[in-house]
Design an enzyme around this catalytic site. Structure first.
Site, PDB file in Angstrom:
ATOM      1  N   HIS A 106     -23.645 -16.670 -27.261  1.00 30.10           N
ATOM      2  CA  HIS A 106     -23.653 -15.766 -28.479  1.00 30.10           C
ATOM      3  C   HIS A 106     -25.231 -15.841 -28.540  1.00 30.10           C
ATOM      4  CE1 HIS A 106     -19.365 -15.875 -29.988  1.00 30.10           C
ATOM      5  NE2 HIS A 106     -19.456 -17.342 -29.591  1.00 30.10           N
ATOM      6  N   ASP A 135     -27.467  -8.579 -32.802  1.00 32.07           N
ATOM      7  CA  ASP A 135     -26.207  -9.309 -31.828  1.00 32.07           C
ATOM      8  C   ASP A 135     -25.860  -9.279 -31.138  1.00 32.07           C
ATOM      9  OD1 ASP A 135     -24.485 -11.152 -32.038  1.00 32.07           O
ATOM     10  OD2 ASP A 135     -22.930 -10.319 -32.986  1.00 32.07           O
ATOM     11  N   CYS A 172     -17.695 -10.988 -32.590  1.00 38.80           N
ATOM     12  CA  CYS A 172     -17.493 -11.848 -30.636  1.00 38.80           C
ATOM     13  C   CYS A 172     -16.808 -11.301 -30.465  1.00 38.80           C
ATOM     14  CB  CYS A 172     -17.551 -12.865 -31.020  1.00 38.80           C
ATOM     15  SG  CYS A 172     -19.533 -13.783 -32.549  1.00 38.80           S
ATOM     16  N   ARG A 183     -19.593 -11.159 -45.076  1.00 40.55           N
ATOM     17  CA  ARG A 183     -18.911 -12.698 -45.096  1.00 40.55           C
ATOM     18  C   ARG A 183     -18.811 -12.180 -46.973  1.00 40.55           C
ATOM     19  NH1 ARG A 183     -21.979 -15.587 -40.782  1.00 40.55           N
ATOM     20  NH2 ARG A 183     -21.637 -14.112 -39.182  1.00 40.55           N
ATOM     21  N   HIS A 197     -23.796 -10.608 -26.914  1.00 41.99           N
ATOM     22  CA  HIS A 197     -23.518 -11.881 -25.874  1.00 41.99           C
ATOM     23  C   HIS A 197     -23.096 -11.473 -24.801  1.00 41.99           C
ATOM     24  CE1 HIS A 197     -20.920 -11.640 -30.312  1.00 41.99           C
ATOM     25  NE2 HIS A 197     -21.625 -13.068 -29.824  1.00 41.99           N
ATOM     26  N   GLN A 210     -26.915  -7.515 -38.086  1.00 47.44           N
ATOM     27  CA  GLN A 210     -27.622  -8.141 -37.123  1.00 47.44           C
ATOM     28  C   GLN A 210     -28.131  -7.405 -35.987  1.00 47.44           C
ATOM     29  OE1 GLN A 210     -23.477 -10.759 -36.519  1.00 47.44           O
ATOM     30  NE2 GLN A 210     -23.906 -12.659 -37.501  1.00 47.44           N
ATOM     31  N   LYS A 242     -25.562 -25.160 -30.369  1.00 42.78           N
ATOM     32  CA  LYS A 242     -26.306 -23.976 -30.432  1.00 42.78           C
ATOM     33  C   LYS A 242     -28.389 -24.678 -30.709  1.00 42.78           C
ATOM     34  CE  LYS A 242     -25.989 -23.249 -35.385  1.00 42.78           C
ATOM     35  NZ  LYS A 242     -25.803 -23.325 -36.247  1.00 42.78           N
TER      36      LYS A 242
HETATM   37 ZN   LIG Z   1     -20.945 -14.016 -31.740  1.00 39.41          ZN
END
Ligand SMILES: [Zn+2]
Ligand SMILES: [Zn+2]
Length: 676
Positions: free
Chosen positions: A546, A413, A364, A393, A415, A411, A500
């Site tokens: 996100h 991912d 992010c 992580r 944004h 991910q 979320k």
């Molecule tokens: Zn994010």
């Protein structure tokens, strides 16, 4: 108005009606007043939202909802806790001198931790059937489960006298002034008593004696601390009825067969080893699945107007401080000093006073840094930045599980930076994209849940109200806030910076997996000072969405393996076809067949070994190869192939080589590239 000596309480029912009940009456009395059917079905009561015993008297005006087996979640938790008490009573009946400690309900049943006598030692699985028998006897005796309020001193004396050192220790640590309750099973000398908050059902006879099974034993430290004595834990699974139990046991068995670690080995997809805890070694076969999935996701994102980026693995700790992760998230980060390690023999490898960097646990902040380059105008929005972002992580070794729970993961991912007005429509678009992806990947059923603000959070209540409302509205607009989509709101389960939406897939054997997510965040743009110039010529804060659809490649491929039990749809299968010979005379022809398929883009191998064809068939079906093309002398002469499909009952189908190539090359096309 008639005068009455008894105080009356107003009890509000879910249908809006109000019943006047005299002081001392219980939810069971209300159930009986409504009808004998309900009196029988009612298991417990929700009083002002809190689950309580059905026999516990009202303490004032209250709202009441009766819990029956239809309220499955509450009913299961109650039943499982009852079973834990009955297990403890049974163990103490059979093994006098065993001390009791704690026994909670779990996701599929219950456990209880015991301190067995020194002579007996830890319990063994051979003892479980006898304990089950004793539990059934207690259930058949239909003993009442009664809540009693005791003082701390009474409880301590009771446990001291009965030799329960653990319970006596525990009760003295309960906060002064807390109401301490004991639950008594049965009366007189037959009574069994445990310190417990409850709630419980009215009697042991409310349980189905055929709806539980003791499953295993293990060691567990008293209060989870390795410095404390080791206890003996007995696990059980428990349900509302035998049908549910049986279905669960079948599901367990089926899940074991589909275990992604087992199939991953059989299909040679990946491995894990201790030198890289929680990071996957992808083998060529496994990485083909990854590449196909990644290519598919990339096509879908490109078509949906996303722009792909790539951001650094390591960033300075000060950047993580700014984004807020250093405070709330540091324990999950791998930290690296910004320093060249010393090679001098005497000197320490690291000085210990270098600046710190951290491997990114999420993408992010890096995406905000890209957004912040140059001036953005409202015309640039929505701006959708996507990254197949590799993150780390730091999770304890014990928490890792195959490729489902790892430390290094990638991910899908992205944004999305939007204006407030664009928010709802952008979330609707995401819901539609996700729906289409799940269906194309073979998941027909999924649930949508809205995780609401947690106790600890950034941002004002007004901001949270708005963010929650936006997500709620978007799901409604997409037409998916329905029971078909398992729509529900989960209080307290949002992230610390935003509410979320969660998307939970249901797999082929009915298990659910939380995979997709979207969060509307105003906190990070604020912290990292992201802004755009609005139509009014002024600076404004964008909202940052996100979102992820498949979550991580590692976990999602693990889910795919278990969902398909390794029998992937053709476009994802690592090896799509094997050409196997019956006799060596057909070797040259087999090579020709394979070459033609390869030109058509099929992932194909040949099996020319001097083995019986049945042996070859068995081996390739174990390796889950979807198509087997069998060729012998006759096929070579006639220019045909005999095709067998994995898992299909129908016999092999003979067709010309050209027909086969046309058919297979049509079938390997990924779902998004198919016409119609
Ligand atoms: Zn994010
Ligand atoms: Zn209890």
């Amino acid at each position: 108005m008639p005068r009455t000596m008894t105080k009356m309480f107003k009890i509000a029912l879910p249908d809006g009606s109000v019943k006047e009940m005299p002081e001392g009456s219980t939810p069971a009395d209300v159930a009986a007043a409504i009808g004998p059917g309900l009196a029988k079905a009612a298991l417990a009561a929700k009083i002002d939202g809190e689950v309580r015993d059905i026999m516990r008297p009202f303490e004032g005006d209250s709202s009441l909802a009766l819990i029956t087996s239809r309220d499955e979640k509450d009913a299961l938790e109650l039943v499982r806790h009852d079973f834990a008490h009955i297990l403890a009573e049974a163990v103490q009946n059979l093994f006098p001198g065993t001390q009791i400690t704690f026994g909670p309900a779990t996701d599929d049943g219950f456990y209880y931790d015991f301190a067995p006598t020194a002579e007996h030692g830890p319990f063994t699985e051979e003892e479980l059937p006898a304990i089950e028998e004793e539990m059934r006897r207690i259930i058949a005796a239909d003993k009442p489960l009664v809540r009693e309020v005791w003082t701390r001193a009474q409880v301590r004396d009771f446990f001291d006298k009965s030799g329960e050192a653990f319970k006596a220790e525990w009760v003295m640590e309960l906060p002064e002034g807390e109401t301490i309750t004991m639950y008594r099973t049965g009366d007189g000398k037959d009574a069994w008593i445990d310190l417990c908050r409850g709630p419980h059902l009215a009697s042991t006879g409310k349980l189905d004696p055929n709806a539980f099974k003791l499953t295993r034993v293990s060691g567990a430290y008293w209060r989870g601390d390795p410095k404390n004595p080791m206890l003996s834990r007995i696990y059980g699974t428990a349900w509302l009825n035998k049908k549910q139990l049986d279905a669960y046991l079948v599901r367990l068995e089926e899940a074991a067969k589909r275990d992604h670690r087992k199939i991953g080995q059989e299909m040679d997809l990946f491995h894990l080893q201790a030198e890289a805890h929680g990071s996957v070694f992808w083998h060529p076969n496994g990485y083909i699945i990854w590449r196909e999935l990644e290519a598919y996701m990339r096509r879908r994102l490109d078509a949906a107007g996303y722009l792909e980026v790539k951001t650094p693995q390591l960033m300075d700790a000060r950047q993580w401080e700014k984004s807020g992760h250093w405070g709330k998230y540091r324990e999950n980060m791998f930290v690296v000093p910004d320093e060249i390690p010393s090679t001098e023999e005497e000197a320490p490898i690291l000085s210990g006073d270098a600046d710190l960097m951290a491997l990114k646990p999420m993408n992010c902040p890096a995406h905000v840094l890209i957004f912040n380059q140059g001036i953005k105008s409202y015309r640039d929005l929505p701006l959708r930045l996507a990254e197949f972002g590799c993150c780390h992580r730091n999770e304890p070794h014990g928490a890792l599980h195959g490729i489902l729970r790892v430390r290094q993961f990638t991910q899908d991912d992205a944004h999305i930076f939007v204006t407030g007005e664009q928010l709802v429509d952008e979330v609707v678009e995401f819901c539609n994209l996700l729906d289409s992806v799940y269906r194309q990947l073979g998941f027909e059923n999924y649930a949508i849940k809205l995780a609401l603000r947690p106790d600890q959070r950034y941002g004002s209540d007004a901001e949270w109200d708005h963010a929650e409302q936006v997500l709620r509205e978007a799901v409604a607009k997409a037409g998916r806030n329905t029971p078909e989509f398992g729509w529900e709101e989960l209080p307290g389960e949002g992230a610390f910076y935003a509410p979320k939406l969660e998307f939970h897939l249901t797999d082929a054997i009915g298990r659910t997996w939380q995979v997709g997510t979207i969060q509307a965040d105003t906190v990070l743009p604020e912290r990292l000072d992201a802004n755009y110039i609005g139509e009014d010529g002024q600076k404004h804060r964008p909202v940052m969405l996100h979102r992820a659809i498949i979550g991580t490649f590692e976990r999602f491929i693990g889910i795919l393996i278990e969902h398909y039990a390794g029998k992937f749809p053709l476009w994802l299968a690592p090896v799509q076809a094997v050409v196997a010979t019956i006799v060596s005379d057909a070797d040259a022809y087999a090579g020709e067949v394979a070459a033609k398929l390869a030109v058509a883009g099929v992932r194909v191998e040949t099996d020319l070994r001097n083995e019986k064809i049945n042996y070859k068939v068995r081996e390739h079906s174990l390796a889950k190869v979807p198509l087997l093309l069998v060729v012998g002398k006759r096929e070579a002469e006639e220019g045909t192939v005999a095709i067998r499909r994995l898992g299909s009952d129908e016999h092999q189908k003979v067709m010309s080589l050209d027909e086969a190539v046309a058919m297979i090359s049509a079938e390997i096309v990924p779902p998004d590239l198919r016409e119609g």
